[in-house]
Design an enzyme around this catalytic site. Structure first.
Site: not given
Length: 265
Positions: A99, A48
């Site tokens: 992830h 992010y």
């Protein structure tokens, strides 16, 4: 607000604040506002690019922080977590997730072994995964005997991933929903959702988030404005009827996926 008990004995807030697509310079202020409103969990990720801002936002607060290992660091897990911790300004993270499995790279089982070691070292208090399918979960559990506490997957009324959820329930894994309102306007404008919202005097987003909570999922809607932060949090203050839950269950679609397919990452 409800807490969920994880399979390692720790408890985690069921409703949290997602930070995907919140720029780093804005993250601290948004996270601080969320904490002031009552959020007790914030979700970020190396990918992010906002871990520094999130870390600044959670300083001097007792809030659950989740971050994630990105795909290109599966062969260098400890260094990747150290970098995330440095940006967050913390000695440990409450939850560290892999992830994506990235099965084509063939590294996710070894990466999971490294994450187990980091949990044992106290750098990650709990460990889990994101976007894993049952076949990927089987592989890491068979290799280590360690079951992830959480699998964070794309899940919303129009893509409910029932096979994954059933696997999670059978193995004591918390289902955590990303993109819980389906990335926006189409789902929130669906007349089947808006009719329920009007009947309760609630927003469409609150209806969808309340559905996730009623199903027992952890949910991390992203918000950046004070209005949306407050609106999402208020979804925990009331409950849908069983008939309304069943009606939303009926929105599931086989082709409802919005993000990547974990088999193809």
């Amino acid at each position: 607000m409800t807490d969920l008990t994880l399979n390692d004995g720790r408890t985690m807030p069921q409703l949290g604040l997602g930070t995907w697509q919140i720029p780093d310079p804005q993250a601290a202020a948004i996270v601080r506002k969320g904490i002031d409103l009552g959020y007790r969990l914030v979700d970020t990720a190396a990918f992010y690019g906002n871990e520094r801002g999130v870390g600044d936002g959670v300083k001097a607060s007792d809030i659950w922080v989740t971050t994630k290992l990105w795909n290109d660091r599966q062969d260098d897990v400890e260094a990747a977590l150290d970098e995330s911790l440095a940006l967050l300004g913390r000695d440990s993270v409450d939850l560290y997730l892999m992830h994506w499995p990235v099965p084509a790279a063939g590294l996710y089982v070894e990466a999971w072994k490294a994450m187990v070691r980091l949990r044992e070292a106290g750098k990650a208090l709990s460990i889990g995964v994101s976007n894993f399918l049952p076949e990927h979960l089987d592989a890491i559990v068979q290799a280590t005997g360690v079951i992830p506490v959480v699998n964070q997957i794309e899940l919303h009324p129009t893509f409910q991933q029932r096979d994954c959820v059933a696997y999670h329930q059978a193995h004591g894994i918390v289902t955590q929903s990303w993109s819980p309102i389906g990335q926006g306007k189409a789902l929130l404008a669906d007349p089947r959702i808006t009719a329920i919202a009007e009947r309760y005097g609630r927003s469409a987003a609150q209806v969808v988030i309340a559905w996730h909570l009623a199903k027992g999922y952890s949910v991390i809607p992203k918000a950046s404005s004070a209005e949306h932060l407050s609106d999402n949090l208020a979804a925990a203050d009331w409950q849908l009827s069983e008939d309304d839950i069943a009606a939303i269950d009926g929105l599931d679609s086989a082709d409802g996926r919005l993000g990547p397919d974990p088999r193809e990452m």
